[in-house]
Design a protein around this motif. Structure first.
Motif, mmCIF file in Angstrom:
data_model
loop_
_atom_site.group_PDB
_atom_site.id
_atom_site.type_symbol
_atom_site.label_atom_id
_atom_site.label_comp_id
_atom_site.label_asym_id
_atom_site.label_seq_id
_atom_site.Cartn_x
_atom_site.Cartn_y
_atom_site.Cartn_z
ATOM 1 N N UNK A 8 1.149 -1.300 0.085
ATOM 2 C CA UNK A 8 0.258 0.068 -0.293
ATOM 3 C C UNK A 8 1.422 0.810 0.305
ATOM 4 N N UNK A 9 0.597 2.606 -0.184
ATOM 5 C CA UNK A 9 1.200 3.597 -0.397
ATOM 6 C C UNK A 9 -0.107 4.756 -0.218
ATOM 7 N N UNK A 10 0.600 5.921 0.672
ATOM 8 C CA UNK A 10 -0.301 6.875 1.106
ATOM 9 C C UNK A 10 -1.104 6.938 -0.168
ATOM 10 N N UNK A 11 0.008 7.550 -1.708
ATOM 11 C CA UNK A 11 -1.089 8.031 -2.436
ATOM 12 C C UNK A 11 -2.033 7.624 -3.348
ATOM 13 N N UNK A 12 -2.165 6.470 -3.291
ATOM 14 C CA UNK A 12 -2.514 5.719 -4.294
ATOM 15 C C UNK A 12 -3.637 4.963 -2.831
ATOM 16 N N UNK A 13 -4.968 5.262 -3.950
ATOM 17 C CA UNK A 13 -6.813 4.127 -3.392
ATOM 18 C C UNK A 13 -6.069 2.627 -3.106
ATOM 19 N N UNK A 14 -6.655 2.306 -1.990
ATOM 20 C CA UNK A 14 -7.177 1.090 -1.852
ATOM 21 C C UNK A 14 -8.316 0.062 -0.982
ATOM 22 N N UNK A 15 -8.628 -0.132 -1.975
ATOM 23 C CA UNK A 15 -10.002 -1.176 -1.712
ATOM 24 C C UNK A 15 -9.869 -2.491 -3.208
ATOM 25 N N UNK A 16 -11.825 -3.097 -3.351
ATOM 26 C CA UNK A 16 -11.441 -4.012 -3.320
ATOM 27 C C UNK A 16 -13.298 -3.939 -4.864
ATOM 28 N N UNK A 17 -13.235 -4.795 -5.368
ATOM 29 C CA UNK A 17 -14.177 -4.681 -6.599
ATOM 30 C C UNK A 17 -14.807 -6.398 -6.390
ATOM 31 N N UNK A 18 -15.998 -6.717 -6.185
ATOM 32 C CA UNK A 18 -17.121 -7.579 -5.954
ATOM 33 C C UNK A 18 -17.037 -7.658 -5.285
ATOM 34 N N UNK A 19 -16.913 -8.916 -3.784
ATOM 35 C CA UNK A 19 -17.369 -8.968 -2.811
ATOM 36 C C UNK A 19 -16.472 -8.606 -1.973
ATOM 37 N N UNK A 20 -15.339 -7.680 -2.255
ATOM 38 C CA UNK A 20 -13.884 -7.996 -1.000
ATOM 39 C C UNK A 20 -14.663 -5.939 -1.018
ATOM 40 N N UNK A 21 -15.675 -5.610 -0.999
ATOM 41 C CA UNK A 21 -15.734 -4.048 -0.824
ATOM 42 C C UNK A 21 -16.861 -3.341 -1.412
ATOM 43 N N UNK A 22 -16.542 -2.328 -0.581
ATOM 44 C CA UNK A 22 -17.249 -0.560 -1.569
ATOM 45 C C UNK A 22 -16.442 0.492 -0.710
ATOM 46 N N UNK A 23 -15.814 1.480 -2.133
ATOM 47 C CA UNK A 23 -15.175 2.573 -1.223
ATOM 48 C C UNK A 23 -13.419 2.664 -1.286
ATOM 49 N N UNK A 24 -13.133 3.323 -1.332
ATOM 50 C CA UNK A 24 -12.034 3.164 -1.412
ATOM 51 C C UNK A 24 -10.757 3.630 -0.010
ATOM 52 N N UNK A 25 -9.862 3.560 0.570
ATOM 53 C CA UNK A 25 -9.395 4.039 1.356
ATOM 54 C C UNK A 25 -7.802 4.676 0.574
ATOM 55 N N UNK A 26 -7.145 5.739 1.427
ATOM 56 C CA UNK A 26 -6.022 6.458 1.290
ATOM 57 C C UNK A 26 -6.006 6.939 0.156
ATOM 58 N N UNK A 27 -5.084 7.569 -0.289
ATOM 59 C CA UNK A 27 -5.188 8.730 -1.520
ATOM 60 C C UNK A 27 -6.017 9.817 -2.197
ATOM 61 N N UNK A 28 -5.816 10.099 -2.646
ATOM 62 C CA UNK A 28 -7.233 11.242 -3.132
ATOM 63 C C UNK A 28 -8.326 10.826 -3.025
ATOM 64 N N UNK A 29 -8.634 9.192 -3.322
ATOM 65 C CA UNK A 29 -9.805 8.718 -3.681
ATOM 66 C C UNK A 29 -10.612 8.297 -1.905
ATOM 67 N N UNK A 30 -9.124 8.609 -1.150
ATOM 68 C CA UNK A 30 -9.280 8.025 0.473
ATOM 69 C C UNK A 30 -10.482 9.270 1.364
ATOM 70 N N UNK A 31 -9.898 10.604 0.646
ATOM 71 C CA UNK A 31 -10.473 12.556 1.063
ATOM 72 C C UNK A 31 -11.514 12.853 0.441
ATOM 73 N N UNK A 32 -11.952 11.984 -0.374
ATOM 74 C CA UNK A 32 -13.581 11.883 -1.305
ATOM 75 C C UNK A 32 -14.872 11.323 -0.011
ATOM 76 N N UNK A 33 -14.381 10.060 0.199
ATOM 77 C CA UNK A 33 -14.928 9.753 1.051
ATOM 78 C C UNK A 33 -15.388 10.574 2.234
ATOM 79 N N UNK A 34 -14.976 11.116 2.440
ATOM 80 C CA UNK A 34 -14.979 12.020 3.835
ATOM 81 C C UNK A 34 -15.733 13.412 3.678
ATOM 82 N N UNK A 35 -16.222 14.366 2.887
ATOM 83 C CA UNK A 35 -17.189 14.747 2.029
ATOM 84 C C UNK A 35 -17.933 14.545 1.158
#
Length: 493
Positions: A443-470
């Protein structure tokens, strides 16, 4: 920083209002670490939410550079107290002390990364054009947010959730896992020293029932969860039945590693054995299904067997600086993994190496390799979350991709080849949120982390992680309305 077992609510430590506690046992030798960890009651959760709700308006309006300074100070404190926090984490869930230390220093970088965003969440504007409407889009914090962490990487998961929430101006309630609560319980002193106002971050402890209280609370705007797929479904259901709060889920994985004939074999072996075993295989995106092209299968199998046998010699007391691989998190996780091993034996799956516990104390499981399990075998299809891989062979790219994608999960994947065109071609066809090429994924602070299919929804880390809180707010201004002039009176002439 003192040893704490209490809840941290509104800037102060306090015991549970119910008096309920849980016990933590050291998975290295089954010894009792403590029986004093406080379990949050419904009243405690209500109090934490109320504190966060009260703190929200002022924290939201705090200048971005001031929020950033507090976040950076907290990152400094994490690093300064890494040894103490690592010992607490290691004693609770068995991480080797070197791994635990790294998994505290890494999150410090995440806090600094998101501190850089504080005060920089910009909006958009569009000219009136023909419609005469000036258009503004602004991004606002959600309010009170909550995070539920899995036990395998408390500090990383906490940073993924809390740091972007803080940068965006939200307040937060963190629930740690009942398996590994000790180090995060010590956050309270560090949060106060860093300068977070009371109520901005609250830390509570407990098992699934406490997570349910957060998921169903009517005054929480978002819940971010990391854990198993069944628990994730329960979180989503509770959120939907309450106030339909925003939900992000990072769930399980059964990630593939694809090794082609032209791969650098030693590198592929290292990453699918020694690097796979970090944290004793208890990493959600670790590649536990290894798919090897037929031309190098025999060489790979011989090499990975030797590597896994060598790794077993490096297992031991997690408090020892020389230990590379420790026990599983607790007796429950040990029984879970051993159940898979027993089931594989009953199915007649071939065991290349391992397949049993190590020693007669603690929760150690030998590094294990299964050869050619049936495609419907549980050790091949289900997430084991332990030091166990399954190896199968494939003929060509088409079969490799088909086998890799034949799973309900889609969190991680890796592939090994010297042909970069092939690597990028296949990476684009893998149904997974993360892809590592010629390396286990990191993992890296600059890139999003998360999964497809039944591994989840949404992303954490990176700019995408910030979008999840606005949340976006659109404002339209009719520019065609002429201002009404005040009437002229004698006194104004």
């Amino acid at each position: 920083m003192s040893q704490e077992f209490n809840l941290f609510i509104n800037g102060k430590y306090r015991p549970s209002s119910s008096g309920e506690t849980l016990s933590i046992y050291n998975p290295n030798d089954d010894s009792l670490v403590t029986d004093k960890v406080q379990v949050a009651s419904e009243k405690d959760i209500d109090d934490a939410v109320a504190a966060a709700k009260e703190a929200f308006p002022k924290w939201r309006e705090t200048a971005g550079h001031k929020r950033a300074a507090i976040m950076n100070k907290f990152a400094d404190l994490l690093e300064q107290n890494a040894d103490k926090l690592a010992k607490l984490e290691s004693s609770a869930m068995g991480q080797p002390i070197t791994v635990a230390r790294a998994m505290i220093k890494g999150p410090a970088a995440l806090w600094r990364y998101y501190a850089g965003y504080a005060g920089k969440v910009s909006g958009q504007s569009f000219p009136p054009d023909e419609d005469g409407t000036y258009k503004i889009v602004q991004y606002e914090p959600l309010g009170v947010c909550a995070g539920i962490c899995a036990w395998n990487g408390t500090h990383v998961l906490a940073a993924w959730k809390m740091a972007p929430a803080m940068a965006a101006g939200n307040t937060f309630i963190l629930k740690t896992s009942e398996k590994s609560p000790l180090a995060a319980a010590a956050y309270g002193d560090l949060l106060n020293e860093a300068g977070f106002p009371p109520g901005v971050i609250n830390v509570v402890t407990g098992a699934g029932a406490v997570g349910g209280m957060l998921s169903s609370h009517m005054d929480i705007a978002k819940i971010a969860f990391t854990g198993s797929a069944p628990a994730g479904r329960a979180v989503m259901q509770a959120a939907a039945k309450s106030n339909m709060k925003i939900v992000s889920l990072e769930l399980g994985g059964k990630s593939p590693a694809l090794i082609f004939d032209d791969a650098e074999l030693d590198n592929a072996v290292e990453h699918t054995s020694l690097n796979f075993l970090r944290n004793s295989g208890q990493i959600c995106f670790a590649s536990s299904r290894v798919l090897v092209q037929e031309g190098i299968a025999d060489k790979y199998i011989e090499a990975v067997k030797k590597s896994m046998e060598g790794a077993a010699d490096k297992m031991g007391d997690p408090a020892d600086e020389k230990t590379a691989y420790g026990p599983l998190a607790d007796k429950k996780q040990f029984d879970h993994v051993m159940g898979f091993l027993q089931g594989a034996r009953e199915e007649g799956v071939q065991v290349l190496v391992g397949g049993d516990r190590k020693g007669d104390k603690g929760t150690f499981v030998m590094p294990t390799v299964f050869l050619n399990p049936d495609l419907k075998s549980k050790v091949y299809t289900d997430e084991i979350f332990g030091p166990v891989i399954s190896v199968r062979t494939f003929k060509d790219e088409e079969e490799a991709i088909r086998l890799a994608n034949d799973t309900t999960y889609g969190l991680g994947s890796t592939l090994y080849t010297s042909d970069i065109a092939r690597a990028l071609r296949i990476a684009g066809k893998l149904e997974a949120g993360t892809v590592g090429i010629n390396s286990a994924f990191n993992t890296s602070p600059q890139t999003p982390f998360g999964g497809f299919k039944q591994s989840g929804i949404g992303r954490e880390s990176g700019p995408e992680g910030l979008k999840g809180y606005v949340q976006p707010k659109t404002i339209h201004i009719n520019m065609n309305v002429k201002p009404k002039l005040a009437p002229i009176t004698s006194s104004s002439t």
